[in-house]
Design a protein around this motif. Structure first.
Motif, PDB file in Angstrom:
ATOM      1  N   LEU A 161     -20.947 -77.512  12.024  1.00  9.98           N
ATOM      2  CA  LEU A 161     -20.006 -77.510  10.897  1.00  9.98           C
ATOM      3  C   LEU A 161     -19.031 -76.337  11.003  1.00  9.98           C
ATOM      4  O   LEU A 161     -17.831 -76.486  10.729  1.00  9.98           O
ATOM      5  CB  LEU A 161     -20.763 -77.436   9.567  1.00  9.98           C
ATOM      6  CG  LEU A 161     -21.515 -78.687   9.136  1.00  9.98           C
ATOM      7  CD1 LEU A 161     -22.394 -78.381   7.924  1.00  9.98           C
ATOM      8  CD2 LEU A 161     -20.552 -79.818   8.828  1.00  9.98           C
ATOM      9  N   VAL A 162     -19.537 -75.170  11.381  1.00  7.41           N
ATOM     10  CA  VAL A 162     -18.673 -74.000  11.558  1.00  7.41           C
ATOM     11  C   VAL A 162     -17.617 -74.302  12.616  1.00  7.41           C
ATOM     12  O   VAL A 162     -16.425 -74.006  12.426  1.00  7.41           O
ATOM     13  CB  VAL A 162     -19.509 -72.750  11.934  1.00  7.41           C
ATOM     14  CG1 VAL A 162     -18.616 -71.594  12.365  1.00  7.41           C
ATOM     15  CG2 VAL A 162     -20.403 -72.332  10.783  1.00  7.41           C
ATOM     16  N   ASN A 163     -18.033 -74.897  13.719  1.00  8.00           N
ATOM     17  CA  ASN A 163     -17.089 -75.254  14.784  1.00  8.00           C
ATOM     18  C   ASN A 163     -16.037 -76.243  14.278  1.00  8.00           C
ATOM     19  O   ASN A 163     -14.853 -76.113  14.605  1.00  8.00           O
ATOM     20  CB  ASN A 163     -17.821 -75.833  15.996  1.00  8.00           C
ATOM     21  CG  ASN A 163     -18.582 -74.777  16.760  1.00  8.00           C
ATOM     22  OD1 ASN A 163     -18.244 -73.594  16.714  1.00  8.00           O
ATOM     23  ND2 ASN A 163     -19.619 -75.192  17.469  1.00  8.00           N
ATOM     24  N   MET A 164     -16.473 -77.216  13.499  1.00 10.97           N
ATOM     25  CA  MET A 164     -15.531 -78.191  12.934  1.00 10.97           C
ATOM     26  C   MET A 164     -14.498 -77.508  12.043  1.00 10.97           C
ATOM     27  O   MET A 164     -13.298 -77.785  12.132  1.00 10.97           O
ATOM     28  CB  MET A 164     -16.283 -79.226  12.080  1.00 10.97           C
ATOM     29  CG  MET A 164     -16.469 -80.563  12.696  1.00 10.97           C
ATOM     30  SD  MET A 164     -17.320 -81.649  11.514  1.00 10.97           S
ATOM     31  CE  MET A 164     -15.903 -82.518  10.860  1.00 10.97           C
ATOM     32  N   ALA A 165     -14.978 -76.640  11.175  1.00 10.14           N
ATOM     33  CA  ALA A 165     -14.073 -75.925  10.262  1.00 10.14           C
ATOM     34  C   ALA A 165     -13.082 -75.083  11.062  1.00 10.14           C
ATOM     35  O   ALA A 165     -11.888 -75.034  10.735  1.00 10.14           O
ATOM     36  CB  ALA A 165     -14.872 -75.062   9.292  1.00 10.14           C
TER      37      ALA A 165
END
Length: 183
Positions: free
Chosen positions: A108-112
């Motif tokens: 999720l961090v990577n997506m954001a």
């Protein structure tokens, strides 16, 4: 006027994580029932508290999605994994669940970051810190059982471990108390 401040892909991914947290809560609840049924009421209580914490994580995701103009989607929960075969198996499974959840948070961090959604990236930093604490807590469970004797632990050492975990305060205070003013 469209007030949604999340991309559809992040909204869906955050909703998915909300449901992962609910599933984790369900799993810890079932582990707590198993431990209590085996006579480990303190360990059961510890796992029940952890179940509630995971539910609170789901609520945190839900509130964030709503605050950003999105609509979280609740999905059906599957049955939890089968009962553990031993305390060692139980604690190993707790660790595995936390490591798997950490990977999901990192994704999720990577997506954001890829979407340059800095508000979501910032929101997720709380969970990055929380997962460090969750993994540490799970490793501590494994270590405490090893000290008690592992699979060859005496009744007395298991009694003391059960008593200590039942009375233990939640160690993961740092992320739980984080605010925007005090991250």
């Amino acid at each position: 006027m469209d007030t949604k401040r999340l991309s559809s892909s992040l909204e869906e991914a955050l909703s998915t994580q909300m449901n992962v947290e609910l599933s984790q809560s369900h799993t810890y609840l079932s582990y707590g029932i198993w431990a209590t049924d085996k006579g480990y009421g303190g360990i059961g209580n510890f796992l029940f508290r952890h179940s509630l914490e995971e539910r609170n994580h789901a609520i945190k995701f839900m509130q964030y999605i709503l605050n950003r103009g999105g609509k979280p989607t609740v999905t059906a929960l599957g049955a939890p994994a089968p009962d553990p075969q031993s305390l060692q198996n139980c604690f190993n499974q707790v660790f595995k669940h936390e490591v798997d959840n950490t990977e999901k948070i990192y994704n999720l961090v990577n997506m954001a970051m890829e979407e340059k959604d800095w508000a979501t990236w910032n929101f997720l930093q709380w969970f990055v810190k929380e997962q460090i604490e969750e993994e540490t807590l799970a490793m501590d469970l494994i270590d405490k059982l090893k000290i008690a004797g592992g699979d060859r632990a005496t009744d007395e050492s298991l009694f003391n471990l059960d008593k200590d975990l039942g009375a233990a305060e939640d160690d993961a205070e740092l992320a739980r108390n984080a605010t925007s003013e005090n991250p």
